[in-house]
Write a protein that holds these residues in place. Structure first.
Motif, PDB file in Angstrom:
ATOM      1  N   LEU A  46      43.919  29.717 122.475  1.00 50.14           N
ATOM      2  CA  LEU A  46      43.919  28.832 121.322  1.00 50.14           C
ATOM      3  C   LEU A  46      43.366  29.576 120.110  1.00 50.14           C
ATOM      4  O   LEU A  46      42.471  30.409 120.241  1.00 50.14           O
ATOM      5  N   PRO A  47      43.896  29.298 118.932  1.00 51.55           N
ATOM      6  CA  PRO A  47      43.394  29.959 117.731  1.00 51.55           C
ATOM      7  C   PRO A  47      41.951  29.550 117.454  1.00 51.55           C
ATOM      8  O   PRO A  47      41.513  28.461 117.842  1.00 51.55           O
ATOM      9  N   ARG A  48      41.218  30.423 116.787  1.00 55.53           N
ATOM     10  CA  ARG A  48      39.829  30.133 116.443  1.00 55.53           C
ATOM     11  C   ARG A  48      39.690  30.044 114.917  1.00 55.53           C
ATOM     12  O   ARG A  48      39.312  31.031 114.267  1.00 55.53           O
ATOM     13  N   PRO A  49      40.029  28.886 114.358  1.00 59.39           N
ATOM     14  CA  PRO A  49      39.886  28.753 112.907  1.00 59.39           C
ATOM     15  C   PRO A  49      38.417  28.751 112.511  1.00 59.39           C
ATOM     16  O   PRO A  49      37.523  28.543 113.334  1.00 59.39           O
ATOM     17  N   ILE A  50      38.170  28.994 111.242  1.00 56.53           N
ATOM     18  CA  ILE A  50      36.817  28.982 110.704  1.00 56.53           C
ATOM     19  C   ILE A  50      36.462  27.546 110.344  1.00 56.53           C
ATOM     20  O   ILE A  50      37.260  26.847 109.712  1.00 56.53           O
ATOM     21  N   ASP A  51      35.295  27.083 110.753  1.00 56.87           N
ATOM     22  CA  ASP A  51      34.931  25.690 110.473  1.00 56.87           C
ATOM     23  C   ASP A  51      34.752  25.478 108.974  1.00 56.87           C
ATOM     24  O   ASP A  51      34.502  26.413 108.208  1.00 56.87           O
ATOM     25  N   ARG A  52      34.861  24.236 108.562  1.00 61.47           N
ATOM     26  CA  ARG A  52      34.862  23.918 107.138  1.00 61.47           C
ATOM     27  C   ARG A  52      33.555  24.268 106.443  1.00 61.47           C
ATOM     28  O   ARG A  52      33.564  24.691 105.284  1.00 61.47           O
ATOM     29  N   ASP A  53      32.444  24.079 107.115  1.00 63.41           N
ATOM     30  CA  ASP A  53      31.158  24.409 106.496  1.00 63.41           C
ATOM     31  C   ASP A  53      31.066  25.903 106.186  1.00 63.41           C
ATOM     32  O   ASP A  53      30.544  26.302 105.137  1.00 63.41           O
ATOM     33  N   THR A  54      31.575  26.726 107.100  1.00 61.45           N
ATOM     34  CA  THR A  54      31.557  28.173 106.879  1.00 61.45           C
ATOM     35  C   THR A  54      32.483  28.551 105.728  1.00 61.45           C
ATOM     36  O   THR A  54      32.147  29.394 104.895  1.00 61.45           O
ATOM     37  N   LEU A  55      33.650  27.921 105.673  1.00 59.79           N
ATOM     38  CA  LEU A  55      34.570  28.178 104.566  1.00 59.79           C
ATOM     39  C   LEU A  55      33.921  27.812 103.232  1.00 59.79           C
ATOM     40  O   LEU A  55      34.050  28.547 102.246  1.00 59.79           O
ATOM     41  N   ARG A  56      33.217  26.694 103.205  1.00 59.21           N
ATOM     42  CA  ARG A  56      32.533  26.284 101.973  1.00 59.21           C
ATOM     43  C   ARG A  56      31.481  27.319 101.571  1.00 59.21           C
ATOM     44  O   ARG A  56      31.330  27.647 100.394  1.00 59.21           O
ATOM     45  N   VAL A  58      31.456  30.509 102.208  1.00 59.09           N
ATOM     46  CA  VAL A  58      32.125  31.710 101.709  1.00 59.09           C
ATOM     47  C   VAL A  58      32.603  31.496 100.281  1.00 59.09           C
ATOM     48  O   VAL A  58      32.419  32.358  99.407  1.00 59.09           O
ATOM     49  N   LEU A  59      33.195  30.336 100.008  1.00 57.04           N
ATOM     50  CA  LEU A  59      33.695  30.051  98.664  1.00 57.04           C
ATOM     51  C   LEU A  59      32.548  29.898  97.664  1.00 57.04           C
ATOM     52  O   LEU A  59      32.673  30.290  96.500  1.00 57.04           O
ATOM     53  N   GLN A  60      31.431  29.343  98.102  1.00 63.62           N
ATOM     54  CA  GLN A  60      30.269  29.217  97.232  1.00 63.62           C
ATOM     55  C   GLN A  60      29.695  30.585  96.880  1.00 63.62           C
ATOM     56  O   GLN A  60      29.169  30.783  95.790  1.00 63.62           O
ATOM     57  N   GLU A  61      29.811  31.529  97.813  1.00 62.43           N
ATOM     58  CA  GLU A  61      29.385  32.905  97.529  1.00 62.43           C
ATOM     59  C   GLU A  61      30.193  33.463  96.367  1.00 62.43           C
ATOM     60  O   GLU A  61      29.666  34.140  95.488  1.00 62.43           O
ATOM     61  N   GLY A  62      31.490  33.154  96.347  1.00 63.50           N
ATOM     62  CA  GLY A  62      32.342  33.598  95.254  1.00 63.50           C
ATOM     63  C   GLY A  62      31.970  32.937  93.935  1.00 63.50           C
ATOM     64  O   GLY A  62      31.966  33.575  92.884  1.00 63.50           O
ATOM     65  N   GLU A  63      31.623  31.645  93.984  1.00 63.37           N
ATOM     66  CA  GLU A  63      31.237  30.928  92.771  1.00 63.37           C
ATOM     67  C   GLU A  63      29.945  31.497  92.195  1.00 63.37           C
ATOM     68  O   GLU A  63      29.783  31.614  90.984  1.00 63.37           O
ATOM     69  N   ALA A  64      29.010  31.866  93.080  1.00 61.60           N
ATOM     70  CA  ALA A  64      27.744  32.440  92.622  1.00 61.60           C
ATOM     71  C   ALA A  64      27.967  33.767  91.918  1.00 61.60           C
ATOM     72  O   ALA A  64      27.380  34.054  90.878  1.00 61.60           O
ATOM     73  N   THR A  65      28.854  34.585  92.484  1.00 63.44           N
ATOM     74  CA  THR A  65      29.176  35.880  91.879  1.00 63.44           C
ATOM     75  C   THR A  65      29.839  35.696  90.530  1.00 63.44           C
ATOM     76  O   THR A  65      29.533  36.376  89.563  1.00 63.44           O
ATOM     77  N   PHE A  66      30.757  34.718  90.462  1.00 65.25           N
ATOM     78  CA  PHE A  66      31.475  34.463  89.214  1.00 65.25           C
ATOM     79  C   PHE A  66      30.516  33.990  88.127  1.00 65.25           C
ATOM     80  O   PHE A  66      30.635  34.369  86.965  1.00 65.25           O
ATOM     81  N   ALA A  67      29.525  33.175  88.520  1.00 65.20           N
ATOM     82  CA  ALA A  67      28.566  32.649  87.546  1.00 65.20           C
ATOM     83  C   ALA A  67      27.757  33.776  86.922  1.00 65.20           C
ATOM     84  O   ALA A  67      27.468  33.775  85.724  1.00 65.20           O
ATOM     85  N   VAL A  68      27.398  34.782  87.718  1.00 67.61           N
ATOM     86  CA  VAL A  68      26.638  35.925  87.210  1.00 67.61           C
ATOM     87  C   VAL A  68      27.473  36.720  86.222  1.00 67.61           C
ATOM     88  O   VAL A  68      26.990  37.172  85.191  1.00 67.61           O
TER      89      VAL A  68
END
Length: 250
Positions: A46-56, A58-68
């Motif tokens: 069975l595939p092992r997708p990334i859970d939604r909390d982890t995806l959030r 990762v995306l928040q890490e991108g938002e933090a970088t963009f803010a800087v």
């Protein structure tokens, strides 16, 4: 001892190839596998997708970088950092379900002017169009593509590494390992897990399986059907929409 079925099958194929080569070089040494039929049953994983909390996260890490990088006085024409590009690729993998090899082979000319479509050369050299549905992501993607077209030809690779060459899938995997370590994500992120996540999220949100098949570029619907599973998230959403006791009281 204790080898997995896939490992056993791979070793058998190696032995068969060796003995076939030896027999071809010397007919007096026939292959011991000539009249042997060995079938190794490999369980379907069975595939092992990334859970939604982890995806959030990762995306928040991108938002933090963009803010800087978006402090007053910042130059919008400054080329994106490698971290920015990594997060952009992650977003594209999540919304398109592309294989990382497909995305790293995209050229500047393969993206529509508004950043909403990508022409992809998939398995078997089959071309397909994938869509970037999120308006904010479209605009971010469009800005990146515009910078790439201004700093190179339209036939150049869309994503490149630190020395200006096409970004290799192996290099991106290393970036994901580093990101996983930084955020404490286990098991570590992989490009294919983002592909699994894209398919799973779409099906959980009610997208028809044949549309998901077309998006992923699967030749067979059977390959896509592996994502049709009842997840806790989808089950909870369905139960919240239908109050069984209210139905019975009518």
């Amino acid at each position: 001892m204790g080898a997995k079925p896939a490992t056993i099958e791979r070793r058998l194929m190696t032995l068969k190839s060796y003995f076939a080569w030896r027999e071809d070089r010397n007919s007096a040494l026939p292959s011991p596998f000539a009249d042997v039929r060995i079938s190794v049953r490999i369980p379907r994983r069975l595939p092992r997708p990334i859970d939604r909390d982890t995806l959030r996260a990762v995306l928040q890490e991108g938002e933090a970088t963009f803010a800087v990088r978006s402090k007053p006085g910042a130059d919008d024409a400054t080329p994106a950092s490698q971290n920015d590009v990594t997060i952009l690729i992650i977003k594209l993998l999540i919304v398109t379900g592309l294989r990382i090899s497909e995305l790293t082979n995209v050229r500047v000319r393969d993206v529509s002017p508004d950043g909403s479509q990508i022409l992809v050369n998939g398995k078997g050299s089959k071309e397909r169009i994938v869509f970037v549905p999120n308006r904010e992501l479209q605009e971010e993607f469009q800005r990146y593509c515009q910078l790439r077209s201004e700093h190179g030809s339209i036939g150049a690779p869309l994503f490149f590494n630190t020395v200006g060459r096409r970004l290799r899938a192996a290099t991106f995997r290393k970036r994901l390992r580093a990101l996983s370590k930084r955020l404490g994500i286990e098991p570590h992120l992989t490009p294919h897990r983002f592909r699994h996540s894209a398919a799973t999220l779409l099906i959980e949100e009610g997208i028809d399986i044949r549309m998901v098949q077309a998006l992923l570029g699967h030749a067979s619907l059977r390959t896509t059907e592996i994502y049709v599973r009842v997840s806790n998230h989808a089950l909870r959403r369905a139960l919240e929409r239908v109050n069984i006791l209210d139905v019975l009281s009518v």
